[in-house]
Each structure stands twice: as C-alpha cells, then as structure tokens.
Motif scaffolding. Sequence first.
Motif, mmCIF file in Angstrom:
data_model
loop_
_atom_site.group_PDB
_atom_site.id
_atom_site.type_symbol
_atom_site.label_atom_id
_atom_site.label_comp_id
_atom_site.label_asym_id
_atom_site.label_seq_id
_atom_site.Cartn_x
_atom_site.Cartn_y
_atom_site.Cartn_z
ATOM 1 N N GLY A 171 -139.781 -18.551 -38.805
ATOM 2 C CA GLY A 171 -140.029 -19.474 -39.906
ATOM 3 C C GLY A 171 -141.505 -19.780 -40.058
ATOM 4 O O GLY A 171 -142.030 -19.843 -41.182
ATOM 5 N N CYS A 172 -142.204 -19.960 -38.941
ATOM 6 C CA CYS A 172 -143.642 -20.216 -38.993
ATOM 7 C C CYS A 172 -144.388 -19.030 -39.603
ATOM 8 O O CYS A 172 -145.455 -19.199 -40.197
ATOM 9 N N CYS A 173 -143.808 -17.840 -39.443
ATOM 10 C CA CYS A 173 -144.408 -16.627 -40.013
ATOM 11 C C CYS A 173 -143.908 -16.338 -41.423
ATOM 12 O O CYS A 173 -144.223 -15.285 -41.993
ATOM 13 N N GLY A 174 -143.090 -17.241 -41.980
ATOM 14 C CA GLY A 174 -142.612 -17.071 -43.350
ATOM 15 C C GLY A 174 -141.501 -16.059 -43.505
ATOM 16 O O GLY A 174 -141.336 -15.473 -44.571
ATOM 17 N N ILE A 175 -140.704 -15.855 -42.458
ATOM 18 C CA ILE A 175 -139.615 -14.877 -42.503
ATOM 19 C C ILE A 175 -138.284 -15.623 -42.566
ATOM 20 O O ILE A 175 -137.768 -16.085 -41.538
ATOM 21 N N GLY A 213 -134.180 -23.766 -53.975
ATOM 22 C CA GLY A 213 -132.764 -23.424 -53.819
ATOM 23 C C GLY A 213 -132.533 -21.926 -53.826
ATOM 24 O O GLY A 213 -131.741 -21.407 -53.032
ATOM 25 N N MET A 214 -133.231 -21.225 -54.716
ATOM 26 C CA MET A 214 -133.077 -19.766 -54.788
ATOM 27 C C MET A 214 -133.590 -19.086 -53.513
ATOM 28 O O MET A 214 -133.022 -18.100 -53.046
ATOM 29 N N LEU A 215 -134.655 -19.632 -52.949
ATOM 30 C CA LEU A 215 -135.226 -19.044 -51.743
ATOM 31 C C LEU A 215 -134.358 -19.284 -50.514
ATOM 32 O O LEU A 215 -134.321 -18.473 -49.597
ATOM 33 N N GLY A 216 -133.634 -20.416 -50.504
ATOM 34 C CA GLY A 216 -132.858 -20.771 -49.325
ATOM 35 C C GLY A 216 -131.427 -20.289 -49.328
ATOM 36 O O GLY A 216 -130.809 -20.185 -48.268
ATOM 37 N N VAL A 217 -130.892 -19.946 -50.496
ATOM 38 C CA VAL A 217 -129.446 -19.724 -50.592
ATOM 39 C C VAL A 217 -128.986 -18.430 -49.934
ATOM 40 O O VAL A 217 -127.898 -18.381 -49.352
ATOM 41 N N GLY A 235 -147.369 -22.535 -53.479
ATOM 42 C CA GLY A 235 -147.311 -23.798 -52.729
ATOM 43 C C GLY A 235 -145.883 -24.288 -52.582
ATOM 44 O O GLY A 235 -145.541 -24.976 -51.610
ATOM 45 N N ILE A 236 -145.032 -23.947 -53.538
ATOM 46 C CA ILE A 236 -143.598 -24.276 -53.447
ATOM 47 C C ILE A 236 -142.894 -23.275 -52.539
ATOM 48 O O ILE A 236 -142.105 -23.649 -51.669
ATOM 49 N N MET A 237 -143.187 -22.010 -52.733
ATOM 50 C CA MET A 237 -142.500 -20.967 -51.976
ATOM 51 C C MET A 237 -142.803 -21.050 -50.486
ATOM 52 O O MET A 237 -141.911 -20.870 -49.650
ATOM 53 N N GLY A 238 -144.062 -21.299 -50.123
ATOM 54 C CA GLY A 238 -144.476 -21.282 -48.717
ATOM 55 C C GLY A 238 -143.609 -22.143 -47.811
ATOM 56 O O GLY A 238 -143.046 -21.659 -46.826
ATOM 57 N N PRO A 239 -143.461 -23.446 -48.101
ATOM 58 C CA PRO A 239 -142.603 -24.290 -47.260
ATOM 59 C C PRO A 239 -141.118 -23.962 -47.402
ATOM 60 O O PRO A 239 -140.365 -24.056 -46.425
ATOM 61 N N ALA A 240 -140.696 -23.573 -48.610
ATOM 62 C CA ALA A 240 -139.268 -23.351 -48.848
ATOM 63 C C ALA A 240 -138.726 -22.169 -48.048
ATOM 64 O O ALA A 240 -137.603 -22.211 -47.547
ATOM 65 N N VAL A 241 -139.520 -21.087 -47.920
ATOM 66 C CA VAL A 241 -139.023 -19.924 -47.170
ATOM 67 C C VAL A 241 -139.023 -20.184 -45.669
ATOM 68 O O VAL A 241 -138.256 -19.569 -44.918
ATOM 69 N N ALA A 242 -139.881 -21.113 -45.220
ATOM 70 C CA ALA A 242 -139.958 -21.409 -43.784
ATOM 71 C C ALA A 242 -138.860 -22.361 -43.328
ATOM 72 O O ALA A 242 -138.510 -22.402 -42.144
ATOM 73 N N GLY A 284 -145.422 -17.013 -47.063
ATOM 74 C CA GLY A 284 -145.028 -18.374 -46.721
ATOM 75 C C GLY A 284 -145.177 -18.673 -45.248
ATOM 76 O O GLY A 284 -145.736 -17.893 -44.488
ATOM 77 N N GLY A 285 -144.656 -19.834 -44.846
ATOM 78 C CA GLY A 285 -144.749 -20.234 -43.453
ATOM 79 C C GLY A 285 -146.051 -20.943 -43.143
ATOM 80 O O GLY A 285 -146.912 -21.131 -44.006
ATOM 81 N N LEU A 286 -146.211 -21.311 -41.880
ATOM 82 C CA LEU A 286 -147.391 -22.062 -41.461
ATOM 83 C C LEU A 286 -148.602 -21.169 -41.226
ATOM 84 O O LEU A 286 -149.715 -21.675 -41.101
ATOM 85 N N ILE A 287 -148.418 -19.863 -41.170
ATOM 86 C CA ILE A 287 -149.557 -18.973 -40.930
ATOM 87 C C ILE A 287 -150.509 -18.920 -42.117
ATOM 88 O O ILE A 287 -151.625 -18.427 -41.996
#
Length: 358
Positions: free
Chosen positions: A256-260, A187-191, A217-224, A302-305
């Motif tokens: 998003g795939c690059c974690g931005i 939630g903090m990463l997405g808000v 592992g939590i941050m990676g998908p959440a930021v993407a 983060g992201g898929l990279i």
Amino acid sequence: MENKKKTAWWATAQKHLMTATGYMIPFVVAGGVIYAVAVMLTGQAAAPTPKDGWIYQLSLVGSAGLALYIPALGGYFAFSLAGRPGIAPGFITAYLAVQIHTGFIGGILGGLIAGLTVQQLLKIKISSHYKVLGSIFLYPLVGTLIPSAIMLFIIGAPVATFMNWMTTSLASMGGAARVPLGALIGGMLGVDMGGPINKVAATFCQTQVEKLPFLMGIMGPAVATPPIGMGIATLLFRKKFSAEERQTGLAAILMGCCGITEGAIPFATSDPVRVIPANTIGSIVAGMISAYFGVVSHAPWGGLITLPVVGGRIWYVVAVLVGSLVTAAIVGFWKKDWKEEVEELSEDDDFDLDVETF
C-alpha cells in the motif's frame, strides 16, 4: 441471447483495453516520475528551464515518456485487436489525436479505429506471391490512412472540444465541489483492487497528471487505502485472521505504501462480502478528504512513496490514515473470529481398513 452478446462484446473490449493499458503504464510511470523528480529538484512548482542545467535535461527524459504514453495506448490497443500489423497504424493515429488535442479519449478511439481497420484488411485474400506487399504496403499504408483521415476530418474536432470542456470544468472545481468527484474516483479505485474498474479510474487520473494534478492527489491516497487498511486490520483484530493472513497483512501495508492496491486481493478472495465493501468505503473516504483539501500530486502513481512531489502532504497522509482506519474498522467489527477447521474422527465413525489400499 442478446444479453450474452452484449456481455461478450464488453468482455472483448475490456480485454483489449486492459492489454493497451498494461503496455502504456510503463511510459506513464517512467515519464511522470522522472519529470516530477526534476520539478522537485528545482525547488519550485514550475517546469525546469535550460538554465537549470542537468535538471532540465532530466526533465526532457520525463517529458519524452509523457509525450509517448497516448500513442502507446492507441498503438497497443490496435496491436491487441489486429496483431503486429496494427501497431504502426495505431501509434500514428493516436499520435495525431495528441496533436489535435483530443487527449487520452482520442488515443483510445484512434487505436480502436486503426485496429478495426487492419482487422478488415487482414481478411483480404492475397496471393502467396504478393504477401510481402501486404505486410509492407497494404496494412501499414492503407491501415494508417483510413483511421488517420477519420481522426482528422470526422471525430477529432468534437472529441477535442469535449476534452477541453471537461478539463476546464474539472479545473474550475474547488473545495467541496471536488468531494463528489473524489468519492467517485475513490470508490472506483477501491472496488476491484487493480481490476478493470480500478484501471479505468487510474488511467483517467494518470493521463491528466500534467493539467489536473489534483486528480492524482485523489488517486494517490485512494489506491493505498485498501492494502494498508487490511494490514492494519490484521494488527488490530488479530482474532479475525489466520496466522497466514496476519503475515500477509504486513506485506499488504508495504504494498500500500508503494501504491499497489493488489495487496488487498488475498483478503478479498477469502472474504469478498465483507472486505470489498470495506475497501470501497475506505477509498471513498480517502478520496473525499484529499479532494476537499486540494491535495495535488505531480507523480502518476500512488502510495506514500510519492510524498516528495505531493502538494498538501499532511492532508495526503491524513487521507491515507483515515481511509485505512475506516477500512480496518469495518472489517474488524463485521468479520467473524477466525477458527481453524480441524476434522476430527468421532468414536462412532467406522475406521475401515482395506487390504487392497496397501
């Protein structure tokens, strides 16, 4: 009046911390990614050893970056507070904080104390004949000794005890116990998509990448999730977006795939009431999934990279996809159809010509 003072204090502190974080991130990314690649090349989930040859040398490069990021955090925090005279005291005090195991919290406190100390020293009036002595001796020496003493003899031990307790508590979590933490971090990463709340959560996860890789592992998908989710929304619900937004959606997916996470900002700017809650909920879902299934990432990004250095890749990808689809669905069903606003001149409107305008 008191509320204004509190707001001003928080805004000032936030500005200095954001400056320090901005300078710190390159150390974390360079060091963490290089170290993670070295670990990946060994083919084992363990640190390279001298017998691994050049891979071990590569890991030393990464380790150097990871060893410097907390001193950089403290040094540039002090720099933001007191200018160039604060850099050395901030770096040294934050380095001491690392040595006594106070973690990133100690680094922040060290930079804060060093910066405030140098701020006060700069107020001392020095004759123009002796200004060189101030820059060579007073600010670096006194500005380092005072905060270092405070770190070593007063606040160091309590902060180290707290950090040890927090690390042990988080490491002992497993399965469902991690889900609330995943929801909070997600939630903090997405808000606010790269804003101060996002940066606080991201910095916390990045600085724990060595000891608690499940946080990354939590941050990676959440930021993407926010940018990919908004990009998917532009593909599935084309009528909800303008032609320009649909083009932006493709760029958002790539970001998003690059974690931005900032790739979602253009959509949040144009429709914050619908987009921000959708991004937040999607990131919460992604964080909860990755937390529950024990996803770990050894890269502070983060992201898929980062997939090559992720443990539990399938669930990592599932978290990104499900979180992104949740974001896209909320936006798609909540957002109204986009209509081009064209100003038309009605027959009843007066069409006046003024000779002076020519």
